[in-house]
Scaffold this motif. Structure first.
Motif, mmCIF file in Angstrom:
data_model
loop_
_atom_site.group_PDB
_atom_site.id
_atom_site.type_symbol
_atom_site.label_atom_id
_atom_site.label_comp_id
_atom_site.label_asym_id
_atom_site.label_seq_id
_atom_site.Cartn_x
_atom_site.Cartn_y
_atom_site.Cartn_z
ATOM 1 N N ARG A 1 0.849 -1.192 0.000
ATOM 2 C CA ARG A 1 0.000 0.000 0.000
ATOM 3 C C ARG A 1 0.889 1.247 0.000
ATOM 4 O O ARG A 1 1.888 1.311 0.710
ATOM 5 C CB ARG A 1 -0.912 0.012 1.233
ATOM 6 C CG ARG A 1 -1.850 1.207 1.298
ATOM 7 C CD ARG A 1 -2.737 1.162 2.544
ATOM 8 N NE ARG A 1 -3.624 2.316 2.593
ATOM 9 C CZ ARG A 1 -4.804 2.362 1.983
ATOM 10 N NH1 ARG A 1 -5.237 1.315 1.294
ATOM 11 N NH2 ARG A 1 -5.557 3.448 2.073
ATOM 12 N N ASN B 1 -1.689 6.781 -0.435
ATOM 13 C CA ASN B 1 -2.631 5.838 0.179
ATOM 14 C C ASN B 1 -3.292 4.880 -0.812
ATOM 15 O O ASN B 1 -4.269 4.210 -0.454
ATOM 16 C CB ASN B 1 -3.723 6.593 0.950
ATOM 17 C CG ASN B 1 -3.150 7.438 2.071
ATOM 18 O OD1 ASN B 1 -2.351 6.967 2.867
ATOM 19 N ND2 ASN B 1 -3.541 8.710 2.111
ATOM 20 N N LYS C 1 -4.178 1.574 -2.671
ATOM 21 C CA LYS C 1 -4.120 0.248 -2.080
ATOM 22 C C LYS C 1 -3.109 -0.652 -2.788
ATOM 23 O O LYS C 1 -2.792 -0.452 -3.979
ATOM 24 C CB LYS C 1 -5.494 -0.396 -2.080
ATOM 25 C CG LYS C 1 -6.007 -0.894 -3.414
ATOM 26 C CD LYS C 1 -7.387 -1.535 -3.215
ATOM 27 C CE LYS C 1 -7.905 -2.187 -4.473
ATOM 28 N NZ LYS C 1 -9.240 -2.811 -4.267
ATOM 29 N N ALA C 2 -2.640 -1.629 -2.073
ATOM 30 C CA ALA C 2 -1.648 -2.567 -2.601
ATOM 31 C C ALA C 2 -2.191 -3.272 -3.843
ATOM 32 O O ALA C 2 -3.340 -3.693 -3.888
ATOM 33 C CB ALA C 2 -1.290 -3.591 -1.534
ATOM 34 N N ALA D 1 -2.624 -1.947 -6.807
ATOM 35 C CA ALA D 1 -3.288 -1.057 -7.763
ATOM 36 C C ALA D 1 -2.317 -0.666 -8.873
ATOM 37 O O ALA D 1 -1.120 -0.509 -8.647
ATOM 38 C CB ALA D 1 -3.803 0.183 -7.052
ATOM 39 N N GLN E 1 -8.136 -7.387 -9.344
ATOM 40 C CA GLN E 1 -8.253 -5.948 -9.145
ATOM 41 C C GLN E 1 -8.405 -5.199 -10.458
ATOM 42 O O GLN E 1 -9.095 -4.175 -10.518
ATOM 43 C CB GLN E 1 -7.059 -5.419 -8.349
ATOM 44 C CG GLN E 1 -7.080 -5.871 -6.901
ATOM 45 C CD GLN E 1 -5.971 -5.274 -6.048
ATOM 46 O OE1 GLN E 1 -5.658 -5.797 -4.988
ATOM 47 N NE2 GLN E 1 -5.364 -4.193 -6.491
ATOM 48 N N ASP F 1 -11.571 -3.049 -10.070
ATOM 49 C CA ASP F 1 -11.276 -1.641 -9.807
ATOM 50 C C ASP F 1 -11.110 -0.815 -11.083
ATOM 51 O O ASP F 1 -11.435 0.372 -11.093
ATOM 52 C CB ASP F 1 -9.992 -1.512 -8.972
ATOM 53 C CG ASP F 1 -10.119 -2.194 -7.626
ATOM 54 O OD1 ASP F 1 -11.252 -2.484 -7.209
ATOM 55 O OD2 ASP F 1 -9.068 -2.449 -6.998
#
Length: 362
Positions: free
Chosen positions: A52, A62, A64-65, A67, A325, A329
Motif C-alpha cells: 500500500r 494511500n 491500495k496494494a 493497484a 483488481q 477496480d
C-alpha cells in the motif's frame, strides 16, 4: 496441429506481456517518483510484493496494494483503440480516448493523470494544431510505457515494416521525436520478438531499431538507442553483469538515471531485464526499489520479460490478485484484450495491407 500449438503459445506469451506490464506497474506504484532513501525510510527498502502506498507518496498517496497506474490504464486505452480500429490506429480517436481517460481520473480525484508530454500534446491538438506537430517536444517515456500492445499486435515478421510503422504511428500525437519513437519501438520490438519465440529478444530489438532510419522531430537530448545499447551491454556482459544487486541499482541510478526521460528509464528497463532475465520476479522487485520512475520502468521491464516467458513465470498469488483488481477496480479484462490483439497479430502475418508502404517513415 502445429499451427494450433503456435497460436496457443502466441497467446500465452502475449498474456505474459500484458500481465508483466501491469505487475511491474503495480509493484512500482507505491515508490514512483521517490528517492531510494525515501523508499528505505517509508517501506524498509527492497520491495518484494504488493505494498500500500504511504500518505507521503507524491502521486498515489494511500493507494491500495496491487493497484495499477496510468502505465497500465493507458496501455489498455491504446490496445482497445487498436482492436476497435481493426489493426490500424485512428489517432484523432486515440487522442479523444486519452482525454476521456484523464477526465475520468479527475472525476475520481486521482492525481495519476497524463504525463507532461502527453498533456501538452493533447491540449495542442484540441487547439487545432496539426497532428504531425503536437508531439514534437515529447521525449519522455509516455509512448514507450504503453508500447506493449503494439508489440503484441504486430509481429516483426509482418510485411512492410508494420511493427515499426505502428510504433511510430502510436507516437505521432504525443511523442513525435526521435527519442520518443526510438523508445516506443524498442519496447514494442522486444515484446514482439519475445512473443515470436526469439531466444534473444532484447538483443533482437536493439538490432531491429538500429537498422531503421531515424524518424521524428530532433531534440538535443541524448539518444535513447545509444543509451539503451550502452547500459544493456553493461548489464548483460559488462561490469554490471557480476555486480551485487544493490551495487547494480546504485550504479544505474548514478550513471544511467531513472527519470521519466526516455533515454534514462527505457535504458534502465533494458538493463534490469538483461541483468535479471533469469529471474523475472526479482527483475520487477529491483525496478520497484530503484527509485525514480519505478512504475514505468517496471511496466516496461515486465512487458518485455513476460513476452519472452509467458504469464506463468510470475508469482501466481500476485497475478491472481492483479487480475482480480484489474477487473473490479479498473474494469479491464486482460484475457479479452489479449485475445483481440493476438487476433490482429495472426491476421497481419498473413495479410498484406496495401495501405502500408515499405518505408517505416512514410
Amino acid at each position: 496441429m502445429r499451427e494450433i500449438e503456435h497460436e496457443e503459445l502466441t497467446y500465452v506469451r502475449a498474456k505474459g506481456a500484458l500481465t508483466g506490464l501491469a505487475l511491474g506497474d503495480a509493484l512500482g506504484m507505491p515508490t514512483q517518483s521517490m528517492s531510494a532513501a525515501d523508499i528505505q525510510h517509508y517501506y524498509g527498502g527492497h520491495i518484494h510484493g504488493f505494498v500500500r502506498a504511504v500518505a507521503e507518496q507524491p502521486i498515489a498517496p494511500n493507494m491500495k496494494a496491487g493497484a495499477v497506474t496510468d502505465d497500465t490504464e493507458q496501455a489498455f486505452v491504446l490496445a482497445n483503440r487498436l482492436i476497435a480500429d481493426g489493426g490500424t490506429l485512428d489517432n484523432h480517436a486515440y487522442a479523444q480516448d486519452l482525454l476521456a481517460w484523464e477526465s475520468a481520473m479527475k472525476a475520481k480525484g486521482s492525481l495519476d493523470l497524463l504525463g507532461p508530454s502527453t498533456r501538452l500534446a493533447l491540449h495542442a491538438l484540441a487547439d487545432g494544431v496539426d497532428i504531425e506537430h503536437t508531439g514534437t517536444t515529447g521525449t519522455t517515456n509516455g509512448g514507450a510505457m504503453r508500447a506493449a500492445p503494439i508489440g503484441i499486435a504486430f509481429s516483426p515478421d509482418a510485411p512492410d515494416h508494420l511493427l515499426a510503422r505502428m510504433a511510430r504511428e502510436s507516437c505521432l500525437v504525443t511523442h513525435n521525436t526521435v527519442q520518443g519513437i526510438q523508445a516506443t519501438t524498442l519496447v514494442a520490438a522486444a515484446v514482439s520478438f519475445g512473443i515470436s519465440g526469439s531466444e534473444r529478444p532484447l538483443e533482437d530489438a536493439i538490432s531491429y531499431v538500429s537498422q531503421l532510419p531515424e524518424s521524428g522531430h530532433w531534440s538535443a537530448k541524448a539518444s535513447v538507442l545509444a543509451r539503451v545499447r550502452r547500459f544493456f551491454d553493461w548489464a548483460n556482459t559488462g561490469a554490471g553483469s557480476s555486480m551485487e544487486a544493490s551495487e547494480f541499482a546504485q550504479t544505474l541510478r548514478r550513471e544511467c538515471g531513472t527519470s521519466v526521460e526516455a533515454n534514462e528509464s527505457v535504458a534502465a528497463a533494458f538493463a534490469f531485464a538483461a541483468r535479471f532475465r533469469r529471474d523475472p520476479n526479482e527483475a520487477l522487485y529491483q525496478c520497484a526499489s530503484v527509485g525514480g520512475d519505478t512504475d514505468t520502468i517496471g511496466a516496461m521491464c515486465g512487458a518485455m520479460l513476460g513476452a519472452q516467458y509467458g504469464d506463468e513465470v510470475f508469482r501466481p498469488d500476485l497475478v491472481r490478485q492483479l487480475v482480480r483488481q484489474l477487473k473490479e477496480d479498473n474494469h479491464l479484462d486482460l484475457d479479452v484484450t489479449v485475445a483481440g490483439l493476438v487476433h490482429i497479430r495472426l491476421r497481419t502475418l498473413h495479410t498484406r495491407d496495401p495501405r502500408h508502404s515499405g518505408d517505416p517513415r512514410s
